[in-house]
Design a protein around this motif. Structure first.
Motif, PDB file in Angstrom:
ATOM      1  N   ASP A   1     -25.735  -1.736  30.270  1.00  0.00           N
ATOM      2  CA  ASP A   1     -26.650  -0.693  30.737  1.00  0.00           C
ATOM      3  C   ASP A   1     -28.064  -1.075  30.309  1.00  0.00           C
ATOM      4  OD1 ASP A   1     -27.603   1.641  31.890  1.00  0.00           O
ATOM      5  OD2 ASP A   1     -27.242   2.846  30.099  1.00  0.00           O
ATOM      6  N   GLY A   2     -29.028  -0.611  31.045  1.00  0.00           N
ATOM      7  CA  GLY A   2     -30.419  -0.875  30.714  1.00  0.00           C
ATOM      8  C   GLY A   2     -31.321   0.006  31.541  1.00  0.00           C
ATOM      9  N   GLY A   3     -32.555   0.202  31.057  1.00  0.00           N
ATOM     10  CA  GLY A   3     -33.474   1.055  31.793  1.00  0.00           C
ATOM     11  C   GLY A   3     -34.778   1.245  31.055  1.00  0.00           C
ATOM     12  N   LEU A   4     -35.496   2.294  31.424  1.00  0.00           N
ATOM     13  CA  LEU A   4     -36.781   2.623  30.822  1.00  0.00           C
ATOM     14  C   LEU A   4     -36.589   3.627  29.691  1.00  0.00           C
ATOM     15  CD1 LEU A   4     -38.971   3.053  34.032  1.00  0.00           C
ATOM     16  CD2 LEU A   4     -38.707   1.014  32.604  1.00  0.00           C
ATOM     17  N   LYS A   5     -37.482   3.545  28.717  1.00  0.00           N
ATOM     18  CA  LYS A   5     -37.451   4.481  27.592  1.00  0.00           C
ATOM     19  C   LYS A   5     -38.884   4.877  27.266  1.00  0.00           C
ATOM     20  CE  LYS A   5     -35.529   5.024  22.919  1.00  0.00           C
ATOM     21  NZ  LYS A   5     -34.375   5.870  23.315  1.00  0.00           N
TER      22      LYS A   5
ATOM     23  N   VAL B   1     -40.068  12.588  13.391  1.00  0.00           N
ATOM     24  CA  VAL B   1     -39.298  13.278  14.426  1.00  0.00           C
ATOM     25  C   VAL B   1     -39.841  12.823  15.776  1.00  0.00           C
ATOM     26  CG1 VAL B   1     -40.841  15.297  14.408  1.00  0.00           C
ATOM     27  CG2 VAL B   1     -38.512  15.518  15.284  1.00  0.00           C
ATOM     28  N   ASP B   2     -38.974  12.694  16.775  1.00  0.00           N
ATOM     29  CA  ASP B   2     -39.470  12.368  18.113  1.00  0.00           C
ATOM     30  C   ASP B   2     -38.568  12.910  19.205  1.00  0.00           C
ATOM     31  OD1 ASP B   2     -37.448  10.587  18.897  1.00  0.00           O
ATOM     32  OD2 ASP B   2     -38.600   8.806  18.491  1.00  0.00           O
ATOM     33  N   LEU B   3     -39.137  12.952  20.405  1.00  0.00           N
ATOM     34  CA  LEU B   3     -38.428  13.358  21.607  1.00  0.00           C
ATOM     35  C   LEU B   3     -38.607  12.235  22.622  1.00  0.00           C
ATOM     36  CD1 LEU B   3     -36.878  15.764  22.946  1.00  0.00           C
ATOM     37  CD2 LEU B   3     -39.081  16.450  23.914  1.00  0.00           C
ATOM     38  N   SER B   4     -37.503  11.743  23.177  1.00  0.00           N
ATOM     39  CA  SER B   4     -37.587  10.612  24.097  1.00  0.00           C
ATOM     40  C   SER B   4     -36.631  10.812  25.262  1.00  0.00           C
ATOM     41  CB  SER B   4     -37.267   9.299  23.383  1.00  0.00           C
ATOM     42  OG  SER B   4     -35.917   9.274  22.953  1.00  0.00           O
ATOM     43  N   TYR B   5     -36.847   9.989  26.303  1.00  0.00           N
ATOM     44  CA  TYR B   5     -36.002  10.058  27.489  1.00  0.00           C
ATOM     45  C   TYR B   5     -35.607   8.656  27.904  1.00  0.00           C
ATOM     46  CZ  TYR B   5     -34.309  11.443  32.104  1.00  0.00           C
ATOM     47  OH  TYR B   5     -33.517  11.654  33.204  1.00  0.00           O
ATOM     48  N   ASP B   6     -34.314   8.453  28.146  1.00  0.00           N
ATOM     49  CA  ASP B   6     -33.790   7.187  28.661  1.00  0.00           C
ATOM     50  C   ASP B   6     -33.496   7.354  30.144  1.00  0.00           C
ATOM     51  OD1 ASP B   6     -33.879   6.364  26.061  1.00  0.00           O
ATOM     52  OD2 ASP B   6     -31.705   6.241  25.778  1.00  0.00           O
ATOM     53  N   LEU B   7     -34.150   6.537  30.962  1.00  0.00           N
ATOM     54  CA  LEU B   7     -33.918   6.556  32.402  1.00  0.00           C
ATOM     55  C   LEU B   7     -33.172   5.288  32.794  1.00  0.00           C
ATOM     56  CD1 LEU B   7     -34.390   7.822  35.203  1.00  0.00           C
ATOM     57  CD2 LEU B   7     -36.567   6.573  35.290  1.00  0.00           C
ATOM     58  N   GLY B   8     -31.884   5.409  33.029  1.00  0.00           N
ATOM     59  CA  GLY B   8     -31.071   4.244  33.346  1.00  0.00           C
ATOM     60  C   GLY B   8     -31.421   3.651  34.695  1.00  0.00           C
TER      61      GLY B   8
END
Length: 230
Positions: free
Chosen positions: A182-186, A198-205
Motif C-alpha cells: 500500500d502507498g499514498g499521500l500523507k 500531538v498531531d492530526l493527519s490523513y492518509d490518502l491511499g
C-alpha cells in the motif's frame, strides 16, 4: 557552619528556575542542535532546534476501504491502533525544515454490507511515512505542518463474514482479499510543547490494494496521534 549550609541551599534554589528555563529554551535532548537567528526562524528567544530528533507515537485511526467491488467496499469507518517511532533530520541550516520518517504498526480496514451479509476487513500494516515538516513557533508552542507520502506492507489481518460466520486471511491470493503493498499521500499538522507532541493527519491511499485490475480498492485513514520527542 549553618550559615554556609543555608547560603548553599539558597544558591541552589536560586539557580533551579534558570536551569529549568534553559532546558526548556534549549530543548537540548540531543548534543547536535543549533539556533536560527534569522528573524522569524529564531524561535523562542533563541530556541535551539535539534539536528536530529526521535519520538514515540501512539493513537487511534479511523479508517475505510473504498472499492468499486461491493464485496470489498468497506466504506463504513473502523477504528484501529497506530503506534510506532518517528525520526526527524534537519535538511538545511537556515530554517527549521525537516525530513521525517519512522516505522509504525497501523491497523486499517473497514466494514460494510454486501447482499445482506455484514463483514469487516482488518488490514494490519507496517508503515513508513516519508514527509517534509516545518516547525513554526507560536508563543511557547510549536506548530508543525507536514506533507509527503507513505509506503506500507501488510503483515496480518482477517476478513470476517458475519453472514456466513467465516473468517479469511486478509492478505492472500484469493479474489476477495487484498495485496500486501500500500502507498499514498500523507499530510497533517502537529503541535509540540517542550517534549510533548500531538498531531492530526490523513492518509490518502493511491495504490490499488485489491487483486482485480479492473476494479480499484484504496485505503484511507484519519489519525489522531500523541507522543513524546527525545
Amino acid at each position: 557552619m549553618k550559615k554556609l549550609v543555608v547560603l548553599a541551599v539558597v544558591s541552589i534554589l536560586a539557580t533551579l528556575p534558570i536551569q529549568a528555563q534553559s532546558r526548556f529554551r534549549s530543548n537540548s535532548y540531543s548534543s547536535k542542535s543549533r539556533t536560527f537567528d534569522n528573524g522569524r526562524h529564531r524561535g523562542f528567544h533563541g530556541f535551539r532546534y535539534n539536528d536530529v530528533y526521535y519520538g514515540f507515537r501512539i493513537g487511534p485511526s479511523f479508517t475505510t476501504v473504498n472499492s468499486d467491488d461491493k464485496y470489498l467496499d468497506g466504506g463504513t469507518t473502523q477504528t484501529g491502533l497506530n503506534v510506532g517511532f518517528a525520526a526527524g533530520f534537519a535538511l538545511v541550516t537556515t530554517s527549521p525544515l525537516y525530513f521525517e520518517t519512522g516505522l509504525y504498526y497501523h491497523e486499517k480496514g473497514g466494514k460494510g454490507n454486501a447482499d445482506g451479509s455484514k463483514f469487516t476487513y482488518n488490514l494490519n500494516y507496517m508503515e513508513m511515512p516519508l514527509v517534509l515538516k516545518y516547525i513554526y513557533d507560536v508563543a511557547e508552542f510549536s506548530i508543525q505542518p507536514y506533507m509527503g507520502g507513505y509506503v506500507a506492507c501488510g503483515v496480518g489481518g482477517k476478513i470476517k463474514d458475519f453472514g456466513k460466520r467465516q473468517a479469511y486471511d486478509s492478505f492472500s491470493d484469493t479474489p476477495y482479499s487484498f495485496r500486501r503493498f500500500d502507498g499514498g499521500l500523507k499530510f497533517g499538522c502537529g503541535m509540540a510543547y517542550d517534549m510533548f507532541y500531538v498531531d492530526l493527519s490523513y492518509d490518502l491511499g493511491l495504490a490499488n490494494v485489491c487483486h482485480d485490475d479492473f476494479d480499484t480498492s484504496k485505503n484511507s485513514a484519519l489519525n489522531l496521534t500523541f507522543g513524546i520527542n527525545f
